[in-house]
Design a protein around this motif. Structure first.
Motif, PDB file in Angstrom:
ATOM      1  N   VAL A 177       0.894  -1.238  -0.018  1.00 25.83           N
ATOM      2  CA  VAL A 177       0.043  -0.131  -0.183  1.00 25.83           C
ATOM      3  C   VAL A 177       1.098   1.452   0.029  1.00 25.83           C
ATOM      4  O   VAL A 177       0.623   2.294   0.770  1.00 25.83           O
ATOM      5  N   ARG A 178       2.026   1.156  -0.955  1.00 24.58           N
ATOM      6  CA  ARG A 178       2.902   2.421  -0.966  1.00 24.58           C
ATOM      7  C   ARG A 178       2.708   2.885  -2.448  1.00 24.58           C
ATOM      8  O   ARG A 178       2.338   2.108  -3.216  1.00 24.58           O
ATOM      9  N   GLY A 179       3.218   4.131  -2.619  1.00 19.97           N
ATOM     10  CA  GLY A 179       3.281   4.414  -4.224  1.00 19.97           C
ATOM     11  C   GLY A 179       2.056   4.721  -4.427  1.00 19.97           C
ATOM     12  O   GLY A 179       1.079   5.445  -3.993  1.00 19.97           O
ATOM     13  N   PRO A 180       1.720   4.326  -5.735  1.00 22.33           N
ATOM     14  CA  PRO A 180       0.420   4.580  -6.483  1.00 22.33           C
ATOM     15  C   PRO A 180      -0.924   3.836  -5.617  1.00 22.33           C
ATOM     16  O   PRO A 180      -2.062   4.187  -5.917  1.00 22.33           O
ATOM     17  N   PHE A 181      -0.454   2.972  -4.891  1.00 19.70           N
ATOM     18  CA  PHE A 181      -1.634   2.224  -4.015  1.00 19.70           C
ATOM     19  C   PHE A 181      -1.933   2.435  -2.756  1.00 19.70           C
ATOM     20  O   PHE A 181      -2.224   2.037  -1.740  1.00 19.70           O
ATOM     21  N   ALA A 182      -0.924   3.602  -2.288  1.00 17.17           N
ATOM     22  CA  ALA A 182      -1.262   4.352  -1.112  1.00 17.17           C
ATOM     23  C   ALA A 182      -2.386   4.768  -0.839  1.00 17.17           C
ATOM     24  O   ALA A 182      -3.100   5.259  -1.777  1.00 17.17           O
ATOM     25  N   PHE A 183      -3.035   4.850   0.399  1.00 16.56           N
ATOM     26  CA  PHE A 183      -4.493   5.150   0.789  1.00 16.56           C
ATOM     27  C   PHE A 183      -4.563   6.550   0.691  1.00 16.56           C
ATOM     28  O   PHE A 183      -3.791   7.182   1.820  1.00 16.56           O
ATOM     29  N   ARG A 184      -5.254   7.293  -0.201  1.00 19.31           N
ATOM     30  CA  ARG A 184      -5.505   8.658   0.065  1.00 19.31           C
ATOM     31  C   ARG A 184      -6.764   8.946  -0.436  1.00 19.31           C
ATOM     32  O   ARG A 184      -7.653   8.332  -1.052  1.00 19.31           O
ATOM     33  N   PRO A 185      -7.808   9.984   0.616  1.00 18.73           N
ATOM     34  CA  PRO A 185      -8.791  10.275  -0.022  1.00 18.73           C
ATOM     35  C   PRO A 185      -9.039  10.869  -1.162  1.00 18.73           C
ATOM     36  O   PRO A 185      -8.236  11.567  -1.637  1.00 18.73           O
ATOM     37  N   ALA A 186     -10.404  10.737  -1.645  1.00 22.32           N
ATOM     38  CA  ALA A 186     -10.597  11.265  -3.155  1.00 22.32           C
ATOM     39  C   ALA A 186     -10.768  13.042  -2.902  1.00 22.32           C
ATOM     40  O   ALA A 186     -11.149  13.448  -1.669  1.00 22.32           O
ATOM     41  N   SER A 187     -10.720  13.713  -3.907  1.00 20.00           N
ATOM     42  CA  SER A 187     -10.668  15.001  -3.917  1.00 20.00           C
ATOM     43  C   SER A 187     -12.038  15.434  -3.591  1.00 20.00           C
ATOM     44  O   SER A 187     -13.040  14.908  -4.364  1.00 20.00           O
ATOM     45  N   ASN A 188     -12.245  16.443  -2.873  1.00 24.85           N
ATOM     46  CA  ASN A 188     -13.618  16.924  -2.607  1.00 24.85           C
ATOM     47  C   ASN A 188     -14.384  17.677  -3.702  1.00 24.85           C
ATOM     48  O   ASN A 188     -15.442  18.217  -3.670  1.00 24.85           O
ATOM     49  N   ARG A 189     -13.478  17.932  -4.875  1.00 26.14           N
ATOM     50  CA  ARG A 189     -14.106  18.934  -5.844  1.00 26.14           C
ATOM     51  C   ARG A 189     -14.628  18.080  -6.806  1.00 26.14           C
ATOM     52  O   ARG A 189     -15.240  18.406  -7.544  1.00 26.14           O
ATOM     53  N   HIS A 190     -14.480  16.734  -6.759  1.00 24.31           N
ATOM     54  CA  HIS A 190     -15.222  16.057  -7.685  1.00 24.31           C
ATOM     55  C   HIS A 190     -16.753  15.595  -7.135  1.00 24.31           C
ATOM     56  O   HIS A 190     -17.112  15.565  -6.069  1.00 24.31           O
ATOM     57  N   SER A 191     -17.782  15.804  -8.232  1.00 26.50           N
ATOM     58  CA  SER A 191     -19.076  15.634  -7.856  1.00 26.50           C
ATOM     59  C   SER A 191     -19.425  14.046  -7.824  1.00 26.50           C
ATOM     60  O   SER A 191     -18.849  13.252  -8.155  1.00 26.50           O
ATOM     61  N   THR A 192     -20.725  13.991  -7.373  1.00 30.95           N
ATOM     62  CA  THR A 192     -21.085  12.567  -7.028  1.00 30.95           C
ATOM     63  C   THR A 192     -21.143  11.774  -8.565  1.00 30.95           C
ATOM     64  O   THR A 192     -20.787  10.670  -8.507  1.00 30.95           O
ATOM     65  N   ALA A 193     -21.581  12.566  -9.269  1.00 31.34           N
ATOM     66  CA  ALA A 193     -21.487  11.905 -10.841  1.00 31.34           C
ATOM     67  C   ALA A 193     -20.258  11.533 -11.388  1.00 31.34           C
ATOM     68  O   ALA A 193     -19.964  10.526 -12.055  1.00 31.34           O
ATOM     69  N   ALA A 194     -19.471  12.321 -11.289  1.00 24.09           N
ATOM     70  CA  ALA A 194     -17.948  12.214 -11.450  1.00 24.09           C
ATOM     71  C   ALA A 194     -17.465  10.904 -10.645  1.00 24.09           C
ATOM     72  O   ALA A 194     -16.675  10.068 -11.313  1.00 24.09           O
ATOM     73  N   ASN A 195     -17.647  10.810  -9.482  1.00 21.08           N
ATOM     74  CA  ASN A 195     -17.336   9.650  -8.606  1.00 21.08           C
ATOM     75  C   ASN A 195     -17.757   8.457  -9.364  1.00 21.08           C
ATOM     76  O   ASN A 195     -17.044   7.234  -9.105  1.00 21.08           O
ATOM     77  N   VAL A 196     -19.123   8.525  -9.379  1.00 22.76           N
ATOM     78  CA  VAL A 196     -19.881   7.158 -10.121  1.00 22.76           C
ATOM     79  C   VAL A 196     -19.249   6.822 -11.282  1.00 22.76           C
ATOM     80  O   VAL A 196     -19.061   5.641 -11.584  1.00 22.76           O
ATOM     81  N   GLY A 197     -19.014   7.767 -12.241  1.00 18.74           N
ATOM     82  CA  GLY A 197     -18.381   7.563 -13.526  1.00 18.74           C
ATOM     83  C   GLY A 197     -17.244   6.961 -13.400  1.00 18.74           C
ATOM     84  O   GLY A 197     -16.700   6.042 -14.130  1.00 18.74           O
ATOM     85  N   ALA A 198     -16.328   7.497 -12.555  1.00 15.72           N
ATOM     86  CA  ALA A 198     -14.782   6.867 -12.360  1.00 15.72           C
ATOM     87  C   ALA A 198     -14.809   5.400 -11.857  1.00 15.72           C
ATOM     88  O   ALA A 198     -14.043   4.714 -12.166  1.00 15.72           O
ATOM     89  N   THR A 199     -15.752   5.357 -11.019  1.00 13.65           N
ATOM     90  CA  THR A 199     -16.135   4.114 -10.637  1.00 13.65           C
ATOM     91  C   THR A 199     -16.443   2.849 -11.430  1.00 13.65           C
ATOM     92  O   THR A 199     -15.782   1.959 -11.536  1.00 13.65           O
ATOM     93  N   MET A 200     -17.237   3.289 -12.268  1.00 17.50           N
ATOM     94  CA  MET A 200     -17.529   2.306 -13.378  1.00 17.50           C
ATOM     95  C   MET A 200     -16.666   2.235 -14.378  1.00 17.50           C
ATOM     96  O   MET A 200     -16.311   1.004 -14.742  1.00 17.50           O
ATOM     97  N   GLY A 201     -15.829   3.084 -14.574  1.00 18.66           N
ATOM     98  CA  GLY A 201     -14.646   3.108 -15.416  1.00 18.66           C
ATOM     99  C   GLY A 201     -13.619   2.084 -14.986  1.00 18.66           C
ATOM    100  O   GLY A 201     -13.109   1.291 -15.575  1.00 18.66           O
ATOM    101  N   GLN A 202     -13.460   2.086 -13.530  1.00 14.57           N
ATOM    102  CA  GLN A 202     -12.463   1.209 -12.635  1.00 14.57           C
ATOM    103  C   GLN A 202     -13.071   0.015 -12.813  1.00 14.57           C
ATOM    104  O   GLN A 202     -12.387  -1.087 -13.055  1.00 14.57           O
TER     105      GLN A 202
END
Length: 306
Positions: free
Chosen positions: A131-156
């Motif tokens: 869990v280091r480097g790109p896999f380290a735990f970091r909270p998502a940016s608060n600037r993203h909207s709910t729709a953006a988070n859902v879209g990013a999750t579907m892409g993942q």
């Protein structure tokens, strides 16, 4: 009192026990190789057993035996040699379609030897490196909207499912056929696997959407939710996405008739449970404190509580 000292001592002891078992098992295997043509063919193929034994007995069998007494250098030699043999035998088996069972045995021995080596040398496995480097735990940016988070999750989901449920299982299935280590499956396995895949995928999608919409983040460690999610499937089990992913992997294995793919799903569940989950839960506890403790006390990790 330092609680890590007894834990390290126990791990050190378990590492030594493993190397002792490996030494005895390796010796028994070599006895079988020289006494049984069937064992020799299944594990070594057309390789000359005398030539292989000349290196393997001192480095693998004797090396593991010496490592069982806590000699770190011997543990390094035994684990390193096991890895070299596993890789070399895997290449040989893939090219010739021989010695498939020997490849699986040595791959398992190599993985276990590495864990035992860490136990003997460090008294623990440094899982925090995962869990280091790109896999380290970091909270998502608060600037993203709910729709953006859902879209990013579907892409993942598309990327991860495509790799872990299509590309990787297909490669494992091909290797299983190439190494001639496949086992028969009942005729009901493929349709049962399909049903499990549909149900598990539905759970995975529902969990992902709940996490991204209610938590303000994504399932990725680099963009974790900003709020503790206890809605939707998370009301019944703490890690519904892990449950879904492991079930999906096993379902794909049933559909392909591949026991190695089913084993891949089981091994993945063990790695996640013992290597990743403790760090994830520790991160959640640091960020959400007593709320996480209450949630952990009331909702199980794997078995749903209705």
């Amino acid at each position: 009192m330092n609680r890590e000292a007894p834990t390290a001592a126990r791990a050190h002891a378990w590492g030594r026990i493993y190397f002792a078992v490996q030494a005895v098992a390796g010796l028994a295997w070599w006895v079988g190789v020289f006494l049984s043509p069937a064992i020799r063919t299944a594990t070594l193929g057309s390789l000359d057993p005398v030539a292989v034994a000349a290196f393997d007995i001192p480095l693998f069998v004797i090396g593991s035996g010496v490592a069982a007494f806590g000699v770190r250098a011997a543990a390094v030699v035994a684990a390193g040699w096991t890895g070299v043999v596993a890789v070399t035998l895997a290449i040989y088996g893939t090219i010739t379609t021989e010695a498939g069972w020997g490849v699986l045995i040595m791959l398992a021995a190599a993985a276990c030897s590495v864990v035992a080596l860490f136990f003997v040398v460090q008294g623990r496995v440094p899982t925090e490196l995962i869990v280091r480097g790109p896999f380290a735990f970091r909270p998502a940016s608060n600037r993203h909207s709910t729709a953006a988070n859902v879209g990013a999750t579907m892409g993942q989901l598309i990327l991860f499912w495509g790799f872990f449920l299509v590309v990787l299982p297909s490669a494992i299935w091909w290797i299983e056929q190439r190494w001639n280590v496949s086992l028969p499956f009942p005729s009901a396995a493929p349709p049962a696997g399909f049903v499990v895949l549909v149900l598990a995928s539905s759970l995975g999608i529902a969990s992902a959407v709940t996490m991204s919409s209610a938590g303000g983040g994504t399932p990725l460690p680099s963009a974790m939710p900003n709020r503790l999610v206890i809605a939707g499937p998370y009301k019944w089990v703490r890690n519904p996405m892990a449950v879904a992913g492991i079930s999906q992997g096993a379902a794909v294995g049933l559909m392909l008739g591949s026991w190695l793919v089913v084993a891949y799903a089981v091994i993945g569940s063990l790695l996640w449970n013992y290597a990743v989950r403790p760090h994830e839960e520790a991160d959640l506890e640091r960020r959400f404190g007593t709320e996480v403790q209450r949630y952990r006390d009331s909702v199980r990790c794997w078995i749903p509580r209705w």
